[in-house]
Design a protein around this motif. Structure first.
Motif, PDB file in Angstrom:
ATOM      1  N   ASP A  12       0.820  -1.208   0.000  1.00  0.00           N
ATOM      2  CA  ASP A  12       0.000   0.000   0.000  1.00  0.00           C
ATOM      3  C   ASP A  12       0.856   1.262   0.000  1.00  0.00           C
ATOM      4  N   ALA A  13       0.373   2.294  -0.690  1.00  0.00           N
ATOM      5  CA  ALA A  13       1.000   3.614  -0.613  1.00  0.00           C
ATOM      6  C   ALA A  13      -0.051   4.710  -0.531  1.00  0.00           C
ATOM      7  N   SER A  14      -1.316   4.309  -0.320  1.00  0.00           N
ATOM      8  CA  SER A  14      -2.403   5.293  -0.317  1.00  0.00           C
ATOM      9  C   SER A  14      -2.260   6.310   0.813  1.00  0.00           C
ATOM     10  N   PHE A  15      -1.555   5.919   1.879  1.00  0.00           N
ATOM     11  CA  PHE A  15      -1.401   6.822   3.033  1.00  0.00           C
ATOM     12  C   PHE A  15      -0.459   7.993   2.736  1.00  0.00           C
ATOM     13  N   LEU A  16       0.218   7.978   1.615  1.00  0.00           N
ATOM     14  CA  LEU A  16       1.063   9.121   1.241  1.00  0.00           C
ATOM     15  C   LEU A  16       0.229  10.267   0.675  1.00  0.00           C
ATOM     16  N   PHE A  17      -1.029   9.979   0.352  1.00  0.00           N
ATOM     17  CA  PHE A  17      -1.969  10.998  -0.096  1.00  0.00           C
ATOM     18  C   PHE A  17      -2.776  11.491   1.106  1.00  0.00           C
ATOM     19  N   GLY A  18      -3.656  12.446   0.885  1.00  0.00           N
ATOM     20  CA  GLY A  18      -4.530  12.917   1.951  1.00  0.00           C
ATOM     21  C   GLY A  18      -4.836  14.401   1.810  1.00  0.00           C
ATOM     22  N   GLU A  19      -5.955  14.821   2.350  1.00  0.00           N
ATOM     23  CA  GLU A  19      -6.379  16.214   2.244  1.00  0.00           C
ATOM     24  C   GLU A  19      -5.451  17.172   2.980  1.00  0.00           C
ATOM     25  N   SER A  20      -4.633  16.644   3.873  1.00  0.00           N
ATOM     26  CA  SER A  20      -3.697  17.496   4.623  1.00  0.00           C
ATOM     27  C   SER A  20      -2.383  17.715   3.882  1.00  0.00           C
ATOM     28  N   LYS A  21      -2.178  17.056   2.739  1.00  0.00           N
ATOM     29  CA  LYS A  21      -0.881  17.103   2.049  1.00  0.00           C
ATOM     30  C   LYS A  21      -0.762  18.356   1.174  1.00  0.00           C
ATOM     31  N   THR A  22      -0.872  19.503   1.808  1.00  0.00           N
ATOM     32  CA  THR A  22      -0.828  20.773   1.079  1.00  0.00           C
ATOM     33  C   THR A  22       0.571  21.126   0.592  1.00  0.00           C
ATOM     34  N   GLU A  23       1.599  20.521   1.175  1.00  0.00           N
ATOM     35  CA  GLU A  23       2.977  20.811   0.765  1.00  0.00           C
ATOM     36  C   GLU A  23       3.409  19.978  -0.447  1.00  0.00           C
ATOM     37  N   LEU A  24       2.730  18.867  -0.684  1.00  0.00           N
ATOM     38  CA  LEU A  24       3.223  17.877  -1.641  1.00  0.00           C
ATOM     39  C   LEU A  24       3.233  18.433  -3.061  1.00  0.00           C
ATOM     40  N   ALA A  25       4.431  18.487  -3.650  1.00  0.00           N
ATOM     41  CA  ALA A  25       4.593  18.969  -5.023  1.00  0.00           C
ATOM     42  C   ALA A  25       4.991  17.849  -5.970  1.00  0.00           C
ATOM     43  N   HIS A  26       5.858  16.940  -5.528  1.00  0.00           N
ATOM     44  CA  HIS A  26       6.332  15.844  -6.373  1.00  0.00           C
ATOM     45  C   HIS A  26       6.123  14.523  -5.637  1.00  0.00           C
ATOM     46  N   LEU A  27       5.366  13.612  -6.257  1.00  0.00           N
ATOM     47  CA  LEU A  27       5.229  12.262  -5.740  1.00  0.00           C
ATOM     48  C   LEU A  27       5.459  11.298  -6.896  1.00  0.00           C
ATOM     49  N   ASP A  28       6.553  10.553  -6.834  1.00  0.00           N
ATOM     50  CA  ASP A  28       6.899   9.610  -7.889  1.00  0.00           C
ATOM     51  C   ASP A  28       7.123   8.237  -7.266  1.00  0.00           C
ATOM     52  N   LEU A  29       6.179   7.337  -7.513  1.00  0.00           N
ATOM     53  CA  LEU A  29       6.245   5.961  -7.010  1.00  0.00           C
ATOM     54  C   LEU A  29       6.288   4.966  -8.167  1.00  0.00           C
ATOM     55  N   SER A  30       6.600   5.425  -9.348  1.00  0.00           N
ATOM     56  CA  SER A  30       6.536   4.597 -10.550  1.00  0.00           C
ATOM     57  C   SER A  30       7.558   3.469 -10.520  1.00  0.00           C
ATOM     58  N   ARG A  31       7.280   2.439 -11.330  1.00  0.00           N
ATOM     59  CA  ARG A  31       8.199   1.314 -11.540  1.00  0.00           C
ATOM     60  C   ARG A  31       8.527   0.576 -10.231  1.00  0.00           C
ATOM     61  N   ASN A  32       7.451   0.203  -9.543  1.00  0.00           N
ATOM     62  CA  ASN A  32       7.560  -0.627  -8.348  1.00  0.00           C
ATOM     63  C   ASN A  32       6.542  -1.759  -8.449  1.00  0.00           C
ATOM     64  N   LYS A  33       6.150  -2.338  -7.330  1.00  0.00           N
ATOM     65  CA  LYS A  33       5.157  -3.405  -7.300  1.00  0.00           C
ATOM     66  C   LYS A  33       4.050  -3.049  -6.316  1.00  0.00           C
ATOM     67  N   LEU A  34       3.700  -1.783  -6.282  1.00  0.00           N
ATOM     68  CA  LEU A  34       2.712  -1.290  -5.329  1.00  0.00           C
ATOM     69  C   LEU A  34       1.303  -1.685  -5.770  1.00  0.00           C
ATOM     70  N   SER A  35       0.439  -1.936  -4.785  1.00  0.00           N
ATOM     71  CA  SER A  35      -0.930  -2.354  -5.072  1.00  0.00           C
ATOM     72  C   SER A  35      -1.871  -1.754  -4.036  1.00  0.00           C
ATOM     73  N   PHE A  36      -2.752  -0.853  -4.510  1.00  0.00           N
ATOM     74  CA  PHE A  36      -3.753  -0.256  -3.620  1.00  0.00           C
ATOM     75  C   PHE A  36      -4.874   0.323  -4.470  1.00  0.00           C
ATOM     76  N   ASP A  37      -5.985   0.630  -3.822  1.00  0.00           N
ATOM     77  CA  ASP A  37      -7.182   1.140  -4.501  1.00  0.00           C
ATOM     78  C   ASP A  37      -7.069   2.657  -4.652  1.00  0.00           C
ATOM     79  N   LEU A  38      -6.857   3.111  -5.866  1.00  0.00           N
ATOM     80  CA  LEU A  38      -6.700   4.542  -6.118  1.00  0.00           C
ATOM     81  C   LEU A  38      -8.017   5.296  -5.951  1.00  0.00           C
ATOM     82  N   SER A  39      -9.143   4.594  -6.047  1.00  0.00           N
ATOM     83  CA  SER A  39     -10.451   5.243  -5.942  1.00  0.00           C
ATOM     84  C   SER A  39     -10.623   5.992  -4.629  1.00  0.00           C
ATOM     85  N   LYS A  40     -10.015   5.461  -3.563  1.00  0.00           N
ATOM     86  CA  LYS A  40     -10.246   6.006  -2.221  1.00  0.00           C
ATOM     87  C   LYS A  40      -9.246   7.086  -1.824  1.00  0.00           C
TER      88      LYS A  40
END
Length: 286
Positions: free
Chosen positions: A182-210
């Motif tokens: 899972d990496a969904s916890f790196l997102f969130g309504e409080s992440k006002t500082e986040l400018a760059h998030l790059d998690l590409s080319r891994n084996k991550l699995s989570f529901d992006l809908s939520k």
């Protein structure tokens, strides 16, 4: 030499308070292909050094010397784009004033030391393009808001620690590793500082809908979102089309389904290749 070293181009000096004595506090050597060898232990003879930069030196080799641990005033260390080898040394833990550490683009091996997440002033850490292995330390959940951490193109494995969800990163990049779960916890309504998030080319699995993020000109700083080449499923959430500054976006080669959101219209500005090779994504720009 008989010239004052404080007048050399590669150094600068600072006056010691309540004295007339000046000491070297800045040393930078870069782009010198003819510099061959290792970082000299004599670097420890500059105890007032605050900035140390050795970069773009392809013939600078060997391990990072323990002498650097004897420079307690260091705030910025850039030893990048060289050919340094060996592990990230434990004695960096003594550099308690360190704010920025760049070790990217070397041949460093071994795990990422947990103490890096416990250096209270460290807010910039670049370790990308090495041969580092093992997990991301749980202690990275102690980074302060606005921190920039880049770990891409190593051989890191295992899940991303959930502790990182508590950090309002400015930049977090861990592409091109072997991270799972899972990496969904790196997102969130409080992440006002986040400018760059790059998690590409891994084996991550989570529901992006939520997944949620702040949207709107005043609330979102998101510029780069790279999630391609994972096993992410679900639908693209509507907020993705409402991020005004997003200029680099890719969710290709996942297991996503459903229509591409048209609210806000920003997703329609990207090339179809940013959405290709998913399970059943549909709609413009596909």
């Amino acid at each position: 030499p008989h010239t004052d070293c404080c007048k050399w181009r590669i150094v600068s000096c600072k006056k010691i308070p309540k004295t007339t004595i000046h000491r070297v506090n800045f040393l930078e050597i870069d782009g010198a292909d003819d510099l061959v060898g290792t970082i000299p232990p004599l670097i420890a003879d500059l105890p007032y050094l605050e900035t140390l930069i050795f970069r773009l030196l392809p013939n600078l080799t060997g391990p990072i010397p323990q002498a650097i641990a004897r420079l307690p005033h260091l705030k910025l260390v850039l030893l990048n784009w060289n050919n340094l080898t060996g592990p990230i040394p434990d004695y960096f833990s003594k550099l308690t004033n360190l704010a920025t550490l760049g070790l990217n683009n070397n041949q460093l091996t071994g795990p990422i030391p947990a103490y890096l997440g416990r250096l209270s002033k460290l807010q910039g850490l670049d370790l990308y393009d090495n041969h580092l292995t093992g997990p991301i330390p749980d202690s990275f959940g102690s980074f302060k808001a606005g921190s920039q951490v880049t770990l891409s193109n190593n051989m890191l494995s295992g899940p991303i620690p959930r502790s990182l969800g508590a950090v309002n990163f400015s930049i977090f990049e861990a592409a091109g590793n072997q991270l799972t779960g899972d990496a969904s916890f790196l997102f969130g309504e409080s992440k006002t500082e986040l400018a760059h998030l790059d998690l590409s080319r891994n084996k991550l699995s989570f529901d992006l809908s939520k997944v949620v993020m702040p949207v709107g000109q005043l609330d979102s700083n998101l510029l780069v979102l790279r999630l391609e080449n994972n096993m992410i499923y679900g639908k693209l959430p509507a907020w993705m089309g409402q991020v005004p500054g997003l200029y680099d976006f890719n969710v290709s080669y996942n297991q996503l389904c459903g229509p591409i959101p048209t609210v806000g219209g920003h997703l329609q500005e990207f090339d179809p290749s940013s959405f290709s090779h998913n399970k059943c994504l549909c709609g413009s720009p596909l």
